[in-house]
Design an enzyme around this catalytic site. Structure first.
Site, PDB file in Angstrom:
ATOM      1  N   LEU A 126      29.273  63.728  61.049  1.00 20.97           N
ATOM      2  CA  LEU A 126      30.351  64.419  60.321  1.00 20.97           C
ATOM      3  C   LEU A 126      31.340  65.081  61.281  1.00 20.97           C
ATOM      4  CD1 LEU A 126      31.288  65.799  57.518  1.00 20.97           C
ATOM      5  CD2 LEU A 126      29.933  67.729  58.296  1.00 20.97           C
ATOM      6  N   ASP A 182      36.824  80.022  47.805  1.00 18.31           N
ATOM      7  CA  ASP A 182      37.405  81.209  47.194  1.00 18.31           C
ATOM      8  C   ASP A 182      36.305  81.919  46.422  1.00 18.31           C
ATOM      9  OD1 ASP A 182      39.372  82.987  46.508  1.00 18.31           O
ATOM     10  OD2 ASP A 182      40.342  81.697  45.035  1.00 18.31           O
ATOM     11  N   HIS A 231      32.188  87.912  52.433  1.00 18.83           N
ATOM     12  CA  HIS A 231      32.579  86.967  53.490  1.00 18.83           C
ATOM     13  C   HIS A 231      31.358  86.561  54.328  1.00 18.83           C
ATOM     14  CE1 HIS A 231      36.608  87.409  52.276  1.00 18.83           C
ATOM     15  NE2 HIS A 231      36.834  88.583  52.814  1.00 18.83           N
ATOM     16  N   ARG A 250      45.215  76.239  41.901  1.00 18.70           N
ATOM     17  CA  ARG A 250      46.340  76.224  42.845  1.00 18.70           C
ATOM     18  C   ARG A 250      45.955  75.485  44.114  1.00 18.70           C
ATOM     19  NH1 ARG A 250      46.593  81.697  41.437  1.00 18.70           N
ATOM     20  NH2 ARG A 250      45.277  82.279  43.176  1.00 18.70           N
TER      21      ARG A 250
END
Ligand code: FPP
Length: 242
Positions: free
Chosen positions: A132, A21, A38, A195
């Site tokens: 990974l 975020d 972005h 959140r």
């Protein structure tokens, strides 16, 4: 493993989940359009996948695009789709150089066909890598995943493949997009919000949560190490109130 000095003696979590975020805020601070945030966020993501692979993390699950994100302006959604197209192709090379297996979770049928094909290609061309596992959640929502899982489970019950009394937490987990993966040990959220934002709702039942004010484009190896160090300081109480 290539841990830097301050990582010595730290337990590396098997599965790290990230809610990225702050791309918009990062761009705003610089007077740039959100799409530039972005773009920078995509560069950060490439770097963090490489760092996680080197640290020996087994699963890295990143929230790239939520079921809610379609509500953003068509301009922003369009810019994100273009970035997705571009970085998916680049990512195959990076994944193969770092022995990373890539997988997507979420409901992919809503994307344009070329993106759906690109996701399939990325998964196919990295599937034999053994390091990974990088899981990218796109058009993902935890509630949506649970509802889709219930539909599949009910269909199997109706066909007689599963009996209702056989349904356990483990059986239900195998109907989720994350089937076969361990639950996250550590959830990192950047940019300070406290959140869960509909991310891995079932899977994060016992996950340790680490929130940093760092905006996602500024997140780097040092920030990841700080999160892992904080995780190591937590007292995990199994058997009690987890
Ligand atoms: C969070 O910042 C960013 C997103 C929810 C979407 C962007 C994801 C990436 C760049 C990773 C790559 C994924 C794709 C699909 C290309 P925000 O825009 O919510 O930031 P803000 O809260 O500061 O506005």
């Amino acid at each position: 493993m290539e841990n830097s000095g301050n990582m010595k003696n730290l337990a590396i979590p098997e599965h790290v989940a990230i809610i990225l975020d702050g791309n918009g805020r990062w761009a705003k601070k610089r007077g740039l359009p959100r799409s530039m945030g972005h773009k920078e966020g995509c560069k950060t993501l490439e770097n963090i996948v490489e760092q996680a692979a080197r640290m020996g993390i087994r699963y890295l699950t990143v929230y790239g695009f939520s079921t809610e994100n379609w509500k953003r302006s068509s301009e922003e959604v369009g810019a994100l789709m273009q970035l997705f197209r571009y970085y998916m192709v680049r990512f195959i090379k990076i994944a193969n150089e770092n022995n990373v297996r890539a997988k997507m979770i979420g409901e992919r049928s809503r994307f344009d066909q070329d993106i759906i094909d690109g996701i399939g290609r990325m998964e196919r061309e990295t599937k034999n890598n053994t390091g990974l596992t990088f899981v990218f959640a796109v058009n993902y929502g935890g509630r949506d995943e649970i509802v889709r899982g219930i539909r599949k489970l009910v269909a199997d019950c109706q066909e007689g493949a599963v009996k209702p009394e056989e349904i356990t937490e483990e059986v239900f987990s195998s109907y989720l997009d994350t089937a076969g993966m361990p639950d996250p040990d550590l959830l990192i959220r950047t940019s300070g919000e406290l959140r869960l934002s509909n991310y891995l709702l079932w899977q994060c039942a016992y996950t340790e949560i680490y929130v940093t004010d760092c905006l996602w484009p500024d997140f780097n190896r040092e920030e990841l190490e700080k999160a892992i160090a904080a995780y190591n300081k937590r007292e995990r109480r199994f058997g009690g109130a987890k």
